[in-house]
Scaffold this active site. Sequence first.
Site, PDB file in Angstrom:
ATOM      1  N   ASP A 179       2.070  -9.408   1.022  1.00  0.00           N
ATOM      2  CA  ASP A 179       0.815  -9.335   1.769  1.00  0.00           C
ATOM      3  C   ASP A 179      -0.414  -9.332   0.863  1.00  0.00           C
ATOM      4  O   ASP A 179      -1.466  -8.822   1.247  1.00  0.00           O
ATOM      5  CB  ASP A 179       0.812  -8.068   2.643  1.00  0.00           C
ATOM      6  N   ARG A 188      -0.965 -21.018  -2.597  1.00  0.00           N
ATOM      7  CA  ARG A 188      -0.485 -19.732  -2.037  1.00  0.00           C
ATOM      8  C   ARG A 188       0.664 -20.006  -1.063  1.00  0.00           C
ATOM      9  O   ARG A 188       1.672 -19.315  -1.055  1.00  0.00           O
ATOM     10  CB  ARG A 188      -1.635 -18.987  -1.323  1.00  0.00           C
ATOM     11  N   LYS A 248       1.311  -2.568   8.343  1.00  0.00           N
ATOM     12  CA  LYS A 248       1.103  -1.691   7.187  1.00  0.00           C
ATOM     13  C   LYS A 248      -0.386  -1.431   7.014  1.00  0.00           C
ATOM     14  O   LYS A 248      -1.204  -2.326   7.206  1.00  0.00           O
ATOM     15  CB  LYS A 248       1.662  -2.364   5.930  1.00  0.00           C
ATOM     16  N   GLU A 303       1.070   4.368   4.668  1.00  0.00           N
ATOM     17  CA  GLU A 303       1.069   4.232   3.202  1.00  0.00           C
ATOM     18  C   GLU A 303      -0.067   5.009   2.542  1.00  0.00           C
ATOM     19  O   GLU A 303      -1.168   4.491   2.368  1.00  0.00           O
ATOM     20  CB  GLU A 303       0.982   2.751   2.800  1.00  0.00           C
ATOM     21  N   GLU A 344      -1.064   5.883  -0.744  1.00  0.00           N
ATOM     22  CA  GLU A 344      -0.687   5.611  -2.142  1.00  0.00           C
ATOM     23  C   GLU A 344      -1.517   6.444  -3.108  1.00  0.00           C
ATOM     24  O   GLU A 344      -2.741   6.356  -3.129  1.00  0.00           O
ATOM     25  CB  GLU A 344      -0.866   4.127  -2.491  1.00  0.00           C
ATOM     26  N   LYS A 374       5.564   4.757   3.396  1.00  0.00           N
ATOM     27  CA  LYS A 374       5.547   3.985   2.137  1.00  0.00           C
ATOM     28  C   LYS A 374       4.746   4.760   1.099  1.00  0.00           C
ATOM     29  O   LYS A 374       3.525   4.606   0.991  1.00  0.00           O
ATOM     30  CB  LYS A 374       4.938   2.600   2.386  1.00  0.00           C
ATOM     31  N   SER A 404       9.772  -1.122  -0.839  1.00  0.00           N
ATOM     32  CA  SER A 404       8.848  -2.045  -0.193  1.00  0.00           C
ATOM     33  C   SER A 404       7.972  -2.569  -1.322  1.00  0.00           C
ATOM     34  O   SER A 404       6.827  -2.164  -1.474  1.00  0.00           O
ATOM     35  CB  SER A 404       8.007  -1.336   0.872  1.00  0.00           C
ATOM     36  N   TYR A 460      -5.029  -4.233  -3.178  1.00  0.00           N
ATOM     37  CA  TYR A 460      -3.972  -5.129  -2.725  1.00  0.00           C
ATOM     38  C   TYR A 460      -4.496  -6.289  -1.934  1.00  0.00           C
ATOM     39  O   TYR A 460      -5.300  -6.138  -1.101  1.00  0.00           O
ATOM     40  CB  TYR A 460      -2.942  -4.341  -1.886  1.00  0.00           C
TER      41      TYR A 460
END
Length: 361
Positions: free
Chosen positions: A34, A56, A144, A185, A187, A227, A298, A361
């Site tokens: 992603d 891509r 996500k 998630e 992180e 995650k 993941s 990300y």
Amino acid sequence: MTHQYPCLTPEQKKELATIAQRIVASGKGILAADESVGTMGKRLQKINVENTEENRRCFRDILFSADASIADSIGGVIFFHETLYQKSDKGVLFPQVIKQKGIVVGIKVRCLSGSDCHEHFPLGLDGLSERCAQYKKDGCDFAKWRCVLKISDGCPSALAIAENANVLARYASICQQNGLVPIVEPEILPDGDHDLQRCQYVTEKVLAAVYKALSDHHVYLEGTLLKPNMVTAGHSCPKKFTPEQVGMATVTALSRTVPAAVPGICFLSGGQSEEEASLNLNAINQTPLNRPWKLTFSYGRALQASALAAWQGKAGNKQAAQEAFCTRAKINSLASKGEYKPTGLADKSATQSLYTASYVY
Ligand code: 13P
């Protein structure tokens, strides 16, 4: 006294729990493909390939059209918006290519974030429900949302922990109402020189806040996946820790904070090399502690680095790139069962650090 919030029907709950269990069925994990346009550009730059929509698409085609046996190791793929509407070399929409293999399609829902005192705060969730409804129609069954926290003097602040937990819970609730399993998630970035114990302590505080918020927002835990980061020392910590120490710190933190109702915990790789991420996952699944959830992967960077290196943007390298991807997927599948026995022959790209400071990300 709160009342029971009747927001999901038994049928909706069943659908969500079934999707979550399919994604983390034994030996399976998630391919995080992603990367946004900018992040993908940085990956392509490393192999001197121009960041065009076609390039891509070509790289995603390599991953998605890998041999059907990939479904033994990969239970879900997280898409970026652009990729969801692109087609394979054979003219088939990518979500169809993935579904035909029996793999579940997921989507990164846009996470806008603002910074204040160099911490990250999520911005609004306006329009999220409508976007989730559209993604469900377009073939997605999970989503996500990534929130980012960092460790440094005074960080993460109590405010950042609370605000990120709250927005993850609101996002999760909105996803579930639209039939999407939310991957939650939070992180904690590996940036910094903190040691393993500090990361464990912060991870416990962050996860405890997340599960309190999920409860407050009436989120159905059986229909969610977590995650998190693994508990590791900061990237610039002078002291190095073994996979067994990482495994013990990680499972200890999770067992103190994550309810057993959560079906799966799918770690991000967070800049670890491919091999390091596999060895740590394997050690996590060998810890002599109670592990009531599936503990799997993941991975983005740690599933794609050697495939990218093998590809180099050349059509003639497609098969070699697919083989590299399948090899990593198989290794992580074994690691998700604590059955990976490294040969010590990992190739160069598999052992290279994939760390980038303040990763987006
Ligand atoms: P990495 O495995 O590259 O850390 O990324 C996974 C991911 O999806 C981060 O949000």
